[in-house]
Design a protein around this motif. Structure first.
Motif, PDB file in Angstrom:
ATOM      1  N   SER A 253       0.853  -1.177   0.000  1.00 49.48           N
ATOM      2  CA  SER A 253       0.000   0.000   0.000  1.00 49.48           C
ATOM      3  C   SER A 253       0.890   1.228   0.000  1.00 49.48           C
ATOM      4  O   SER A 253       2.046   1.176   0.388  1.00 49.48           O
ATOM      5  CB  SER A 253      -0.926   0.002   1.214  1.00 49.48           C
ATOM      6  N   GLN A 254       0.324   2.282  -0.480  1.00 53.36           N
ATOM      7  CA  GLN A 254       1.098   3.499  -0.592  1.00 53.36           C
ATOM      8  C   GLN A 254       0.210   4.685  -0.251  1.00 53.36           C
ATOM      9  O   GLN A 254      -0.891   4.816  -0.786  1.00 53.36           O
ATOM     10  CB  GLN A 254       1.608   3.628  -2.026  1.00 53.36           C
ATOM     11  N   ARG A 272       5.354   3.159  -9.634  1.00 49.82           N
ATOM     12  CA  ARG A 272       6.072   2.978  -8.374  1.00 49.82           C
ATOM     13  C   ARG A 272       5.498   1.809  -7.585  1.00 49.82           C
ATOM     14  O   ARG A 272       6.219   0.927  -7.136  1.00 49.82           O
ATOM     15  CB  ARG A 272       5.984   4.260  -7.562  1.00 49.82           C
ATOM     16  N   ILE A 273       4.179   1.791  -7.459  1.00 46.74           N
ATOM     17  CA  ILE A 273       3.559   0.760  -6.625  1.00 46.74           C
ATOM     18  C   ILE A 273       3.662  -0.601  -7.318  1.00 46.74           C
ATOM     19  O   ILE A 273       3.876  -1.633  -6.662  1.00 46.74           O
ATOM     20  CB  ILE A 273       2.107   1.135  -6.249  1.00 46.74           C
ATOM     21  N   ARG A 276       6.996  -2.076  -6.625  1.00 43.97           N
ATOM     22  CA  ARG A 276       7.118  -2.619  -5.269  1.00 43.97           C
ATOM     23  C   ARG A 276       6.419  -3.971  -5.171  1.00 43.97           C
ATOM     24  O   ARG A 276       6.929  -4.905  -4.536  1.00 43.97           O
ATOM     25  CB  ARG A 276       6.523  -1.633  -4.264  1.00 43.97           C
ATOM     26  N   GLU A 345      -4.864   6.909  -0.673  1.00 41.44           N
ATOM     27  CA  GLU A 345      -4.162   5.659  -0.410  1.00 41.44           C
ATOM     28  C   GLU A 345      -4.470   4.661  -1.506  1.00 41.44           C
ATOM     29  O   GLU A 345      -5.607   4.534  -1.953  1.00 41.44           O
ATOM     30  CB  GLU A 345      -4.566   5.081   0.956  1.00 41.44           C
TER      31      GLU A 345
END
Lengths: 543, 232
Positions: A253-254, A272-273, A276, A345
Motif C-alpha cells: 500500500s502506498q 512505483r507501486i 514494489r 491511499e
C-alpha cells in the motif's frame, strides 16, 4: 463459491463479457462520434482495430492506413490510446458488477466472472446473458457479446461467437476450431505466438488435433506453459493451479501525499507501486493470478476492482492496469460519478497466489525479464532523483533530417512511432547519420575560392565549389569533398512552419593530428551543413 | 574445441539451437564476465569484449562509443547514456544499438554522481558523456561500485585510472568527391592503451562507420572466446 472451491477438480462455469472492437468504441465515445461510422484506430501507420462499418468496406486489422483509406473513403482515423480505452472501460465494469459478483477485468474490453451463482439467481445462463446485454445497453450504451463455458479460455472463445456452451461440452466445442484461437488465452495478444507457430508448422491446425497429442509430450517439449495451453485447449482449465490464501505481507500500500486527483500523476504512482509489488512477489518466490486494486479517497470513499494479471506478472503490465483503473475512477463517466476527492491511499492485494515456478516461462525469457526489471528499477530510482521526465529512450521516426528522425520519449511512456520510418521520404539523407547533433546548430559560412558565400539555388544547384567552412569559434576548415545538395522543401503548403533548406555533406581537413605525428595521416572531419537563404549552419557531425 | 566447431556447424543449420548455445545465451550477457562487442572492433580490445566491472575511456569519437554498445544491447544487455544531450540516435541505431534497451538521461545536472550510482545498480553498461563534471572522490566511489556490480563504465572523455583507453587519432572519409557521392565509410586509426599487461599502446585501424555490411560475429567467438581471455 465455497462449494466450488472445494471441488477443485471440476472445471468451473465462467462467463465472459466481450466488447468487440473496444479501442474503436473508446475512441468514438471520446470523440463523440457515432459507432455506425467507419472508424479505425491506428498505431505506427497500421490499423489496430476498426468498427463494423469500416470492416464492411474492407478495412482489416494490420492493414496499412493508406490501403484502409483507399478502400473506405470516409474512414475516421483515431490514434491508438490504451489509456483512453482503459479509462472509459470503468463504467462498463461497474454496470456488469451490478449483476455479477467477483468481476475481474482481463483487459479493457474483456470481463470475466464465475457464472454458476448469478445464473442460478436469474434462472439460467441464457437469462444471465440476456440480462447482461440488457444492463450494458441501458447503462452504458455499449453492445457486448456474452459467452458461457467451462473454464476461461472456452468462455472467451464462446463470447467471440456469442454462444453458451453446455456444461461438459467445452472440449467438443473447441475441437473443430482453428488453433490460432489460443491467441485469446491470455490477456494480451501474442504471448503464445512462438508455441502456436511451432504447432502450426507441425501441421496441428485445429484445437482438436492439438489435444490428440498427449499432454506429457507437450509438457516435455514446451514446459509448464505448454501444459497449461494444452489443458485450456481440452476445456479442462482450472481456475487456479494451486490456490493459496493471500498472505497479508504480500499486500503493498502506498499513501499518496499530495492526493492524486489528476490523470497525469496517476501514471507515475502506478509505476512505483507496481514495482514494489513485483519486487515483493519475486522475493517470496510467488506469482499472482489476480490482484485487487483498492483506492481510498480523502473523503473516505473506498474503491475496489479486481484485475486478472497477465502472465508472467511484470511491472509494466501491472503498472498499466493500475494506471487504467485509476484513470477510470478519476474520470468517472457512465453511471459512476468521479470520486469527490483525490485518492490518498492505494493498495494492491494479490488474490490468487501460486508458486512462481508453476508459471515461469523458459529460462532465457526469464533472465531477459529479470534484466528488464532490474533496469526498470534503476530508472525509476533516477526518475525519483531528477523527475519523471528526465529519463528518456530514443525512438526513430520517419523524416528527412537527423533532427526530426530521432525523438526522445519519456521512459515508461508508449514507444509508438509518429511517422513511419519505412515510408518514402523524398530528399531524405543517405544512411550514414551524424553521431552528434549540436543544439543549437552552430552558425557559419561556406565560401568559395573568392571568399563569397556559396548558395544553393531553387533548382537545388550549388553555384560554386565550396572551399572553406567557417564556423564561429572553430578554425577555418578547407573543404576536401562535398556531396550534391539534398533539397528539403517540407510543408511548402503551410505559410507558417515551412522549412526550405538544402543540406550538404562536406568533408573538411583538420590538418595533421598531433597524436599521429606524421603527415601521412591527416585528420578529416565530416559535417552535415544546411543552407537556408544563404545562411549556413552545422546540423550534424559525423563519426 | 571440437565442441565449439560442432556447435558452430549445428548453429549454421538455422532453426537448430544447441543446448550449448542456449547456455551461452543465458550466461552472456546476463552473467558472462565479458560483454560482447561488434566483430569488427572486437580485435581492438584485449579481451575481445568489454570486461564486466571495468572502466573504459574513449577519446574523440562518439561513433566508437556507440559501436561498443551495439552488440551487447542487441543481445539483451541494458545501457544508459548520461550527460550526452547531443547524440544522434539515428546513427546509434545504424551502428546496431538496440534503442529499446537504451535509456538516456540528457541533463543529470548536479546529481550526476548519484544518477550514475543508481544506474550502475540496474544497467549492464553506463556511458558518461560529461566525465569532467565529476570530482576525483566521486569518480573513485563510482568505479568501485561498478566493479562490485559488474557494470561497464564507458567514459566519453578523460577519466582517471581507466582499465582501457581508446583514443581516436585520425580519420579518412570515403565515398564522396567534388559535388558527387555521399559518405560511405571512414577508416580511422585508434590508439589502444590498457593497464598491466596491455599497458604498451598500440595503433589499430578500424573502419567505422560504414555502409558496407559488418561481418556477422561467429556465434562462439564473443562468448567463450571472451571468457577464455578473461581467465588468461
Amino acid at each position: 463459491m465455497h462449494a466450488r472451491e472445494l471441488s477443485d477438480s471440476a472445471p468451473s462455469r465462467v462467463v465472459v463479457v466481450w466488447c468487440p472492437d473496444w479501442p474503436v468504441m473508446a475512441a468514438a465515445t471520446a470523440a463523440g462520434a457515432s459507432l455506425f461510422d467507419p472508424i479505425a484506430t491506428v498505431s505506427s501507420g497500421l490499423v489496430v482495430a476498426c468498427s463494423v462499418a469500416a470492416r464492411a468496406e474492407g478495412v482489416r486489422r494490420g492493414m496499412r492506413l493508406r490501403d484502409a483509406m483507399a478502400r473506405c473513403g470516409g474512414l475516421v482515423v483515431h490514434h491508438e490510446d490504451p489509456v483512453r480505452a482503459g479509462g472509459l472501460f470503468e463504467p462498463v465494469v461497474a454496470a456488469v458488477a451490478e449483476l455479477l459478483a467477483a468481476v475481474e477485468v482481463v483487459r479493457p474490453g474483456v470481463i470475466v466472472a464465475p457464472a454458476s451463482g448469478p445464473a442460478r439467481y436469474v434462472g439460467g445462463e441464457d437469462q444471465l446473458a440476456e440480462r447482461l446485454i440488457d444492463q450494458l445497453d441501458a447503462h452504458t450504451g455499449v453492445s457486448a457479446q456474452i459467452g458461457v463455458a467451462d473454464g476461461f479460455f472456452a468462455a472467451m472463445v464462446a463470447a467471440r461467437r456469442g454462444v453458451i456452451v453446455p456444461p461438459g461440452q467445452s472440449a467438443e466445442f473447441l475441437a473443430p476450431l482453428d488453433i490460432r484461437e489460443l491467441h485469446h488465452l491470455d490477456a494480451g495478444a501474442g504471448e503464445h505466438a512462438e508455441l502456436l507457430d511451432v504447432l502450426w508448422r507441425l501441421g496441428l491446425r485445429t484445437l482438436g488435433a492439438f489435444t490428440t497429442v498427449p499432454e506429457r509430450d507437450i509438457a516435455s517439449r514446451f514446459g509448464a506453459e505448454g501444459a497449461r495451453v494444452h489443458r485450456a485447449a481440452r476445456g479442462e482449465e482450472r481456475r487456479a493451479l494451486s490456490r493459496r490464501r493471500p498472505a497479508p505481507e504480500l499486500t503493498v500500500s502506498q499513501t499518496l501525499d499530495p492526493p492524486v486527483d489528476r490523470v497525469d500523476t496517476a501514471g507515475f504512482v502506478a509505476r512505483r507501486i507496481a514495482g514494489r509489488l513485483q519486487a515483493l512477489l519475486v522475493s517470496h518466490g510467488v506469482s499472482c493470478l489476480r490482484m485487487g486494486i483498492h483506492a481510498r479517497t480523502a473523503n473516505d470513499e473506498n474503491l475496489v476492482r479486481v484485475w486478472r494479471c497477465v502472465q508472467p506478472v511484470s511491472t509494466v503490465a501491472v503498472a498499466d492496469q493500475v494506471r487504467w483503473q485509476l484513470e477510470g475512477w478519476l474520470c468517472g463517466g457512465g453511471g459512476m460519478p468521479p470520486p469527490t476527492a483525490g485518492v490518498v491511499e492505494l493498495r494492491l492485494e494479490p488474490i490468487d497466489v501460486v508458486e512462481a515456478g508453476r508459471l515461469q516461462l523458459d529460462l532465457v525469457t526469464a533472465t531477459d525479464a529479470d534484466g528488464r526489471d532490474r533496469a526498470g528499477r534503476a530508472l525509476v530510482h533516477v526518475q525519483g532523483l531528477l523527475g519523471f521526465d528526465a529519463v528518456c529512450t530514443p525512438v526513430i521516426d520517419g523524416g528527412r533530417g537527423p533532427v526530426e528522425r530521432a525523438r526522445l520519449v519519456v521512459w515508461g511512456e508508449q514507444r509508438h512511432r509518429r511517422r513511419a520510418p519505412g515510408a518514402p521520404w523524398p530528399g531524405r539523407l543517405p544512411p550514414l547519420s551524424p553521431v552528434v547533433i549540436p543544439s543549437p546548430s552552430p552558425q557559419g559560412r561556406v565560401v568559395d575560392m573568392t571568399g563569397a558565400s556559396v548558395v544553393v539555388s531553387r533548382r537545388c544547384e550549388i553555384n560554386a565549389a565550396p572551399h572553406l567552412v567557417q564556423v564561429e569559434g572553430w578554425p577555418p576548415m578547407p573543404v576536401l569533398a562535398w556531396s550534391r545538395p539534398w533539397p528539403v522543401d517540407e510543408r511548402w503548403w503551410a505559410t507558417d512552419g515551412a522549412v526550405r533548406c538544402a543540406r550538404l555533406q562536406v568533408v573538411v581537413d583538420r590538418g595533421p593530428t598531433t597524436g599521429c605525428g606524421t603527415a601521412e595521416c591527416p585528420d578529416q572531419l565530416a559535417l552535415l551543413v544546411a543552407c537556408t537563404g544563404g545562411r549556413w549552419r552545422v546540423e550534424g557531425i559525423y563519426g | 574445441m571440437r565442441d565449439a566447431t560442432a556447435s558452430q556447424r549445428l548453429a549454421s543449420l538455422g532453426e537448430v539451437s544447441t543446448a550449448g548455445e542456449l547456455a551461452a545465451a543465458r550466461e552472456d550477457p546476463a552473467t558472462g564476465r565479458v560483454l560482447p562487442v561488434r566483430a569488427d572492433i572486437a580485435d581492438m580490445l584485449p579481451l575481445g569484449g568489454l570486461s564486466r566491472g571495468s572502466t573504459v575511456a574513449v577519446h574523440g569519437s562518439v561513433a566508437l562509443v556507440m559501436a561498443l554498445l551495439a552488440e551487447a544491447t542487441a543481445r539483451g544487455a541494458w545501457a544508459a547514456v548520461v550527460g550526452a544531450p547531443d547524440w544522434g540516435f539515428v546513427a546509434a541505431a545504424e551502428l546496431g544499438v538496440a534503442l529499446e534497451r537504451l535509456a538516456v538521461i540528457p541533463a543529470p545536472g548536479e546529481h550526476l554522481a548519484s544518477v550514475i550510482a543508481a544506474l550502475i545498480d540496474g544497467m549492464d553498461l553506463v556511458v558518461v558523456g560529461n566525465p569532467e563534471a565529476l570530482d576525483a572522490s566521486r569518480v573513485r566511489r563510482v568505479m568501485a561500485r561498478a566493479r562490485q556490480r559488474g557494470t561497464v563504465l564507458l567514459s566519453h572523455g578523460a577519466w582517471p585510472k581507466v582499465d582501457l583507453e581508446l583514443r581516436y587519432l585520425s580519420g579518412r572519409w570515403h565515398g564522396m568527391g567534388a559535388g558527387h557521392g555521399y559518405l560511405r565509410r571512414r577508416d580511422m586509426v585508434v590508439e589502444v592503451r590498457g593497464r598491466g599487461a596491455a599497458a604498451r599502446s598500440r595503433r589499430v585501424r578500424v573502419v567505422l562507420p560504414t555502409l558496407d555490411p559488418v561481418p556477422a560475429p561467429i556465434p562462439d567467438a564473443a562468448g567463450s572466446g571472451g571468457a577464455r581471455g578473461a581467465r588468461a
